[in-house]
Design a protein around this motif. Structure first.
Motif, PDB file in Angstrom:
ATOM      1  N   THR A  44      43.628  27.476  36.022  1.00 30.14           N
ATOM      2  CA  THR A  44      43.072  28.715  36.842  1.00 30.14           C
ATOM      3  C   THR A  44      44.208  29.702  37.085  1.00 30.14           C
ATOM      4  O   THR A  44      45.291  29.072  37.567  1.00 30.14           O
ATOM      5  CB  THR A  44      42.463  28.316  38.078  1.00 30.14           C
ATOM      6  OG1 THR A  44      41.325  27.356  37.807  1.00 30.14           O
ATOM      7  CG2 THR A  44      41.850  29.233  38.811  1.00 30.14           C
ATOM      8  N   ARG A  47      45.605  33.212  38.828  1.00 27.39           N
ATOM      9  CA  ARG A  47      45.213  34.257  39.994  1.00 27.39           C
ATOM     10  C   ARG A  47      46.327  35.017  40.051  1.00 27.39           C
ATOM     11  O   ARG A  47      47.453  34.790  40.194  1.00 27.39           O
ATOM     12  CB  ARG A  47      44.952  33.596  41.505  1.00 27.39           C
ATOM     13  CG  ARG A  47      43.625  32.927  41.293  1.00 27.39           C
ATOM     14  CD  ARG A  47      42.503  33.919  41.082  1.00 27.39           C
ATOM     15  NE  ARG A  47      41.068  32.972  41.221  1.00 27.39           N
ATOM     16  CZ  ARG A  47      40.480  32.414  40.105  1.00 27.39           C
ATOM     17  NH1 ARG A  47      41.115  32.726  38.956  1.00 27.39           N
ATOM     18  NH2 ARG A  47      39.571  31.909  40.143  1.00 27.39           N
ATOM     19  N   SER A  55      43.803  35.687  45.377  1.00 25.50           N
ATOM     20  CA  SER A  55      42.287  35.925  44.983  1.00 25.50           C
ATOM     21  C   SER A  55      41.732  37.179  46.197  1.00 25.50           C
ATOM     22  O   SER A  55      42.443  37.583  46.753  1.00 25.50           O
ATOM     23  CB  SER A  55      41.302  34.828  45.430  1.00 25.50           C
ATOM     24  OG  SER A  55      41.734  33.535  44.468  1.00 25.50           O
ATOM     25  N   SER A  78      38.282  40.163  44.984  1.00 26.88           N
ATOM     26  CA  SER A  78      38.031  41.043  43.716  1.00 26.88           C
ATOM     27  C   SER A  78      36.676  41.868  44.273  1.00 26.88           C
ATOM     28  O   SER A  78      35.896  41.464  45.126  1.00 26.88           O
ATOM     29  CB  SER A  78      37.767  40.081  42.657  1.00 26.88           C
ATOM     30  OG  SER A  78      37.154  40.957  41.655  1.00 26.88           O
ATOM     31  N   SER A 131      37.386  36.011  40.084  1.00 27.41           N
ATOM     32  CA  SER A 131      38.459  36.511  40.300  1.00 27.41           C
ATOM     33  C   SER A 131      39.657  36.318  39.251  1.00 27.41           C
ATOM     34  O   SER A 131      40.836  36.539  39.479  1.00 27.41           O
ATOM     35  CB  SER A 131      39.157  35.513  41.632  1.00 27.41           C
ATOM     36  OG  SER A 131      38.293  35.995  42.888  1.00 27.41           O
ATOM     37  N   ASN A 177      41.554  42.259  38.840  1.00 31.57           N
ATOM     38  CA  ASN A 177      42.164  41.027  39.189  1.00 31.57           C
ATOM     39  C   ASN A 177      43.563  40.799  38.341  1.00 31.57           C
ATOM     40  O   ASN A 177      43.979  40.018  38.263  1.00 31.57           O
ATOM     41  CB  ASN A 177      41.297  39.898  38.872  1.00 31.57           C
ATOM     42  CG  ASN A 177      40.027  39.792  39.809  1.00 31.57           C
ATOM     43  OD1 ASN A 177      40.088  40.161  40.858  1.00 31.57           O
ATOM     44  ND2 ASN A 177      38.742  39.728  39.162  1.00 31.57           N
TER      45      ASN A 177
END
Length: 230
Positions: free
Chosen positions: A53, A55, A59, A61, A66, A111
């Motif tokens: 994941t 970012r 996070s 958005s 995100s 993002n």
């Protein structure tokens, strides 16, 4: 286009192929971990080949997700991630980290944007490359547990301390029992990686042809339970 980094108004981080070539990773996102300022890479599972994941600056958005926008050689991937990209085919990864990216890609860039440029052929004679690696994987730690005799002994002590009769007659007869961690884990699980490419070019064009094969056994569940092949 081409522009000097100091002339850019936005924040850009770059990861080149030279810094990735010695990282024997199964997924491009693994190569980004700890290499790009302001980019958080988190492995949320242990399944082999699972994408991390990502970012960009945390996070938050205006969209439902995100996740950043992935753009490979100028083509947005939409909701996809980089699963289909062989790390050895990547020339560079750039991350656009601020609002100026929205001027190019619109609200999809809220993002951040991860720009991936793949390798291409260069003018000159044909160049052939082959790379092979093999390794073995093991769990770095196992939980310390009691064997069967120790478990029955400690349970008897707990019942006696609570004013009740012990529940096991003779713990010494229980033996060692089974440590189920040893049954679940696949010890010395192999990971094998083949990479081959040929590239070159002339006055009228260039070419780059590559082949990659990755075979990774998972360390949980035994063979064919959590394997990853690409």
């Amino acid at each position: 286009g081409v522009m000097k980094k100091k002339d850019l108004t936005g924040a850009v981080s770059q990861l080149s192929s030279s810094s990735m070539k010695d990282l024997k990773v199964s997924h491009p996102t693994e190569a980004m971990a700890g290499k790009l300022a302001g980019v958080q890479v988190q492995q949320v599972g242990g399944q082999p080949g699972q994408a991390a994941t990502i970012r960009v600056r945390g996070s938050g958005s205006i969209t439902a997700s995100s996740a950043p926008l992935y753009v490979v050689d100028g083509y947005p991937l939409g909701e996809q991630n980089l699963n289909a990209i062989n790390p050895n085919d990547i020339e560079s990864i750039e991350v656009l980290k601020d609002a100026s990216a929205a001027a190019i890609y619109g609200s999809r860039a809220a993002n951040g944007v991860i720009l991936v440029t793949t390798k291409s052929g260069k003018k000159g004679k044909a160049v052939v490359n082959y790379d092979f690696s093999i390794g073995w994987q093991n769990p770095w730690r196992k939980m310390s547990v009691l064997n069967a005799t120790e478990y029955e002994t400690i349970m008897n002590e707990a019942y006696v301390n609570a004013g009740m009769d012990p529940i096991y007659d003779d713990p010494s007869k229980a033996g060692v029992g089974t440590n189920w961690q040893n049954e679940i884990y696949n010890e010395n699980a192999p990971i094998m990686n083949h990479q081959a490419s040929i590239s070159g070019g002339g006055d009228k064009g260039s070419y780059f042809l590559s082949f990659g094969y990755l075979d990774q056994e998972g360390i949980v569940g035994g063979k064919d339970k959590s394997d990853y092949k690409r």
